[in-house]
Design a protein around this motif. Structure first.
Motif, PDB file in Angstrom:
ATOM      1  N   SER A   9       0.746  -1.110  -0.021  1.00 25.04           N
ATOM      2  CA  SER A   9       0.000  -0.060   0.015  1.00 25.04           C
ATOM      3  C   SER A   9       0.675   1.208   0.016  1.00 25.04           C
ATOM      4  CB  SER A   9      -1.083   0.000   1.304  1.00 25.04           C
ATOM      5  OG  SER A   9      -1.412   1.314   1.324  1.00 25.04           O
ATOM      6  N   SER A  10       0.490   1.973  -0.793  1.00 21.80           N
ATOM      7  CA  SER A  10       1.331   3.482  -0.921  1.00 21.80           C
ATOM      8  C   SER A  10       0.854   4.452   0.386  1.00 21.80           C
ATOM      9  CB  SER A  10       1.203   4.333  -2.135  1.00 21.80           C
ATOM     10  OG  SER A  10      -0.278   4.543  -2.287  1.00 21.80           O
ATOM     11  N   GLU A  11       0.073   3.858   1.140  1.00 22.90           N
ATOM     12  CA  GLU A  11      -0.533   4.928   2.266  1.00 22.90           C
ATOM     13  C   GLU A  11       0.665   4.892   3.199  1.00 22.90           C
ATOM     14  OE1 GLU A  11      -4.968   5.062   3.165  1.00 22.90           O
ATOM     15  OE2 GLU A  11      -4.521   3.139   2.515  1.00 22.90           O
ATOM     16  N   HIS A  12       1.472   3.902   3.170  1.00 18.69           N
ATOM     17  CA  HIS A  12       2.593   3.532   4.347  1.00 18.69           C
ATOM     18  C   HIS A  12       3.962   4.008   3.809  1.00 18.69           C
ATOM     19  CE1 HIS A  12      -0.413   1.501   6.373  1.00 18.69           C
ATOM     20  NE2 HIS A  12      -0.478   0.689   5.352  1.00 18.69           N
ATOM     21  N   GLY A  13       3.828   4.772   2.622  1.00 21.20           N
ATOM     22  CA  GLY A  13       5.285   5.224   1.994  1.00 21.20           C
ATOM     23  C   GLY A  13       5.497   4.168   0.795  1.00 21.20           C
ATOM     24  N   LEU A  14       6.645   4.350   0.167  1.00 19.86           N
ATOM     25  CA  LEU A  14       7.128   3.671  -0.804  1.00 19.86           C
ATOM     26  C   LEU A  14       8.397   2.666  -0.481  1.00 19.86           C
ATOM     27  CD1 LEU A  14       7.030   6.275  -3.751  1.00 19.86           C
ATOM     28  CD2 LEU A  14       5.241   4.838  -2.875  1.00 19.86           C
ATOM     29  N   GLY A  15       8.881   2.900   0.410  1.00 18.25           N
ATOM     30  CA  GLY A  15      10.406   2.222   0.961  1.00 18.25           C
ATOM     31  C   GLY A  15      10.159   0.808   0.837  1.00 18.25           C
ATOM     32  N   HIS A  16       8.983   0.356   1.184  1.00 17.73           N
ATOM     33  CA  HIS A  16       8.715  -1.241   1.633  1.00 17.73           C
ATOM     34  C   HIS A  16       8.164  -1.909   0.232  1.00 17.73           C
ATOM     35  CE1 HIS A  16       4.837   0.937   2.083  1.00 17.73           C
ATOM     36  NE2 HIS A  16       4.245  -0.203   1.855  1.00 17.73           N
ATOM     37  N   LEU A  17       7.901  -1.111  -0.809  1.00 15.53           N
ATOM     38  CA  LEU A  17       7.293  -1.726  -1.936  1.00 15.53           C
ATOM     39  C   LEU A  17       8.304  -2.151  -2.905  1.00 15.53           C
ATOM     40  CD1 LEU A  17       4.556   1.063  -2.688  1.00 15.53           C
ATOM     41  CD2 LEU A  17       4.187  -1.280  -1.790  1.00 15.53           C
ATOM     42  N   PRO A  18       8.162  -3.139  -3.696  1.00 16.60           N
ATOM     43  CA  PRO A  18       9.069  -3.766  -4.840  1.00 16.60           C
ATOM     44  C   PRO A  18       9.428  -2.445  -5.617  1.00 16.60           C
ATOM     45  CG  PRO A  18       7.157  -5.220  -4.558  1.00 16.60           C
ATOM     46  CD  PRO A  18       6.876  -4.090  -3.740  1.00 16.60           C
ATOM     47  N   GLU A  19      10.621  -2.234  -6.014  1.00 17.78           N
ATOM     48  CA  GLU A  19      10.936  -1.132  -6.806  1.00 17.78           C
ATOM     49  C   GLU A  19      10.260  -0.639  -8.075  1.00 17.78           C
ATOM     50  OE1 GLU A  19      15.121  -0.914  -7.377  1.00 17.78           O
ATOM     51  OE2 GLU A  19      15.588  -0.316  -5.421  1.00 17.78           O
ATOM     52  N   HIS A  20       9.946  -1.837  -8.900  1.00 19.06           N
ATOM     53  CA  HIS A  20       9.343  -1.871 -10.082  1.00 19.06           C
ATOM     54  C   HIS A  20       7.912  -1.231 -10.060  1.00 19.06           C
ATOM     55  CE1 HIS A  20       8.056  -5.915  -9.088  1.00 19.06           C
ATOM     56  NE2 HIS A  20       6.769  -5.838 -10.097  1.00 19.06           N
ATOM     57  N   ALA A  25       2.743   3.425  -7.638  1.00 21.68           N
ATOM     58  CA  ALA A  25       2.560   4.051  -6.306  1.00 21.68           C
ATOM     59  C   ALA A  25       2.458   5.420  -6.200  1.00 21.68           C
ATOM     60  CB  ALA A  25       3.088   3.037  -5.395  1.00 21.68           C
ATOM     61  N   LEU A  26       3.546   6.053  -6.832  1.00 23.37           N
ATOM     62  CA  LEU A  26       4.194   7.254  -6.555  1.00 23.37           C
ATOM     63  C   LEU A  26       2.832   8.289  -7.271  1.00 23.37           C
ATOM     64  CD1 LEU A  26       5.843   9.539  -5.709  1.00 23.37           C
ATOM     65  CD2 LEU A  26       7.167   9.065  -7.705  1.00 23.37           C
ATOM     66  N   MET A  27       2.104   7.734  -8.318  1.00 24.16           N
ATOM     67  CA  MET A  27       0.771   8.442  -8.786  1.00 24.16           C
ATOM     68  C   MET A  27      -0.055   8.620  -7.809  1.00 24.16           C
ATOM     69  SD  MET A  27       0.675   7.632 -12.686  1.00 24.16           S
ATOM     70  CE  MET A  27       2.000   7.210 -13.681  1.00 24.16           C
ATOM     71  N   HIS A  28      -0.371   7.343  -6.941  1.00 25.08           N
ATOM     72  CA  HIS A  28      -1.677   7.331  -6.160  1.00 25.08           C
ATOM     73  C   HIS A  28      -1.174   8.285  -4.899  1.00 25.08           C
ATOM     74  CE1 HIS A  28      -3.034   3.220  -7.323  1.00 25.08           C
ATOM     75  NE2 HIS A  28      -3.219   3.950  -8.225  1.00 25.08           N
ATOM     76  N   VAL A  29       0.162   8.478  -4.353  1.00 22.65           N
ATOM     77  CA  VAL A  29       0.753   9.303  -3.458  1.00 22.65           C
ATOM     78  C   VAL A  29       0.179  10.756  -3.789  1.00 22.65           C
ATOM     79  CG1 VAL A  29       2.563  10.132  -2.254  1.00 22.65           C
ATOM     80  CG2 VAL A  29       2.103   7.551  -2.380  1.00 22.65           C
ATOM     81  N   ALA A  30       0.445  10.966  -4.974  1.00 19.71           N
ATOM     82  CA  ALA A  30       0.288  12.445  -5.614  1.00 19.71           C
ATOM     83  C   ALA A  30      -1.230  12.738  -5.620  1.00 19.71           C
ATOM     84  CB  ALA A  30       1.008  12.545  -7.108  1.00 19.71           C
ATOM     85  N   MET A  31      -2.277  11.744  -5.909  1.00 15.68           N
ATOM     86  CA  MET A  31      -3.698  11.956  -6.129  1.00 15.68           C
ATOM     87  C   MET A  31      -4.034  12.299  -4.396  1.00 15.68           C
ATOM     88  SD  MET A  31      -4.927   9.197  -8.650  1.00 15.68           S
ATOM     89  CE  MET A  31      -4.020   9.017 -10.144  1.00 15.68           C
ATOM     90  N   ARG A  32      -3.553  11.374  -3.526  1.00 11.88           N
ATOM     91  CA  ARG A  32      -3.871  11.469  -2.221  1.00 11.88           C
ATOM     92  C   ARG A  32      -3.514  13.143  -1.757  1.00 11.88           C
ATOM     93  NH1 ARG A  32      -1.762   6.522  -1.312  1.00 11.88           N
ATOM     94  NH2 ARG A  32      -3.379   5.017  -1.375  1.00 11.88           N
ATOM     95  N   ARG A  33      -2.218  13.424  -2.044  1.00  6.40           N
ATOM     96  CA  ARG A  33      -1.868  14.887  -1.697  1.00  6.40           C
ATOM     97  C   ARG A  33      -2.756  15.847  -2.132  1.00  6.40           C
ATOM     98  NH1 ARG A  33       2.790  15.289  -5.324  1.00  6.40           N
ATOM     99  NH2 ARG A  33       1.200  16.169  -6.782  1.00  6.40           N
ATOM    100  N   ASP A  34      -3.141  15.494  -3.392  1.00  8.15           N
ATOM    101  CA  ASP A  34      -3.981  16.735  -4.019  1.00  8.15           C
ATOM    102  C   ASP A  34      -5.171  16.770  -3.776  1.00  8.15           C
ATOM    103  OD1 ASP A  34      -1.583  17.821  -5.299  1.00  8.15           O
ATOM    104  OD2 ASP A  34      -1.947  17.074  -7.426  1.00  8.15           O
TER     105      ASP A  34
END
Length: 218
Positions: A9-20, A25-34
């Protein structure tokens, strides 16, 4: 590290996610941010400031519209091919996309209404923010496990097809929008997938243009 049942889940940041899958996930973080930015800006919006906020929201909507269309037309069919159990989940996500379209229509209407009174905008922004968060939570729970199991090369090739499908107006804002406020260490792998000349343009000319538009919501 987040609990096992919420790890992808990107709600917990990206560091624990597989790099690929961090670019997705970063797009989802940006949508929540906006969504949160719109919610914060809505109560203080006036007839004088509404046009600039509306211009920013149109830009955000163009990115979200493309993101959803690329999922419906490119990503879901590939996930269905690789994971037949994904059937049903794709229909629920398409329905969510329709609900988000309606929510974004309401935000746009509130921003362009004569006088642009804050109350309708606050209500529309709250609806949009709640929907986008619920949708992304559902999407990540059913999509991220399938993507994480894909071979890295296969997924990145698919991701390149998805990025190539973006309209020109989206491509000019996508990089600075995605990386706005992002943790550099967690997103280093994402940045590395962007060709150096494109990355340089995104970090300079396009970033300055993006920040001028962003000023309306900040």
């Amino acid at each position: 590290m987040p609990p096992e049942n919420t790890r992808l889940s990107s709600e917990h940041g990206l560091g624990h996610l597989p790099e690929h899958i961090r670019g997705f996930a970063l797009m989802h973080v940006a949508m929540r941010r906006d969504g949160a930015r719109l919610l914060a800006a809505a109560p203080r919006t006036t007839a004088a400031t509404a046009p600039a906020l509306a211009a920013w929201f149109r830009l955000l909507r163009s990115v979200i519209d493309w993101h959803h269309h690329s999922e419906d037309e490119l990503l879901w069919p590939e996930l269905l091919r690789r994971a037949p159990d994904f059937a049903g989940s794709d229909r629920a996500l398409v329905e969510d996309h329709s609900a988000l379209d309606e929510a974004m229509d309401r935000v746009g209407a509130a921003l362009t209404a004569r006088g642009a009174h804050p109350a309708p905008l606050v209500e529309a922004a709250g609806r949009f923010d709640a929907l986008i968060r619920d949708h992304l939570r559902l999407e990540e729970s059913v999509v991220f496990p399938v993507i994480a199991a894909m071979p890295t090369g296969a997924y990145l090739a698919l991701e390149r097809r998805i990025i190539a499908s973006a309209p020109a107006a989206v491509r000019t804002v996508l990089q600075p929008w995605m990386f706005d406020g992002a943790d550099r260490a967690a997103t280093a792998a994402v940045a590395a997938t962007i060709p150096a000349p494109v990355r340089l343009l995104g970090n300079t000319v396009l970033a300055r243009r993006y920040r001028r538009t962003l000023a309306a919501v900040l």
